[in-house]
Design an enzyme around this catalytic site. Structure first.
Site, short mmCIF file in Angstrom:
data_model
loop_
_atom_site.label_atom_id
_atom_site.label_comp_id
_atom_site.label_asym_id
_atom_site.label_seq_id
_atom_site.Cartn_x
_atom_site.Cartn_y
_atom_site.Cartn_z
CG LEU A 4 -1.85 -1.12 1.51
CD1 LEU A 4 -2.60 -1.31 2.82
CD2 LEU A 4 -2.88 -1.27 0.12
CD GLU A 5 4.93 3.91 -3.54
OE1 GLU A 5 5.53 4.71 -4.15
OE2 GLU A 5 4.93 2.72 -4.14
CB ALA A 6 1.07 7.31 -1.82
CB VAL A 7 -3.02 4.02 0.79
CG1 VAL A 7 -4.42 3.63 1.40
CG2 VAL A 7 -2.67 3.21 -0.38
#
Length: 107
Positions: A4-7
């Site tokens: 989960l990136e930049a969530v």
């Protein structure tokens, strides 16, 4: 596994709760099962703007640049490598090597 990136952190935490597989966050908050941080970001191996999720634990860019410049200068000037940085060979083995090269040159 799910990255989960930049969530947003609350969204990532909710996704983590809902899944049975591990989640790895990169800028997604502490609610993930694990975290990833790129070495270059963590060690400060760059100049300029860093993403919001980067926590810099060191600033090695300047030190690495200094070391590389010193290395290049010593190679160009002939100061490196010194005798202590090279391998030696007994005189008799060197003579055998040279004789073998001479023999190959006559073929």
């Amino acid at each position: 596994m799910l990255v989960l990136e930049a969530v947003p952190a609350p969204v990532a935490a909710r996704i983590t709760e809902a899944l049975t597989i591990p989640t790895i966050g990169i800028g997604a908050g502490a609610g993930c099962d694990g975290q990833v941080l790129v070495w270059h970001d963590l060690l400060g191996l760059y100049e300029g703007h860093a993403p919001r999720f980067v926590k810099q634990y060191a600033n090695l860019a300047d030190e690495i640049k200094r070391a590389l410049e010193a290395y290049v200068a010593e190679v160009r000037s002939g100061a490196f490598p010194e005798q202590q940085h090279t391998y030696t060979i007994p005189d008799e083995e060197l003579a055998e090597f040279e004789a073998g090269l001479a023999e190959l040159a006559t073929r």
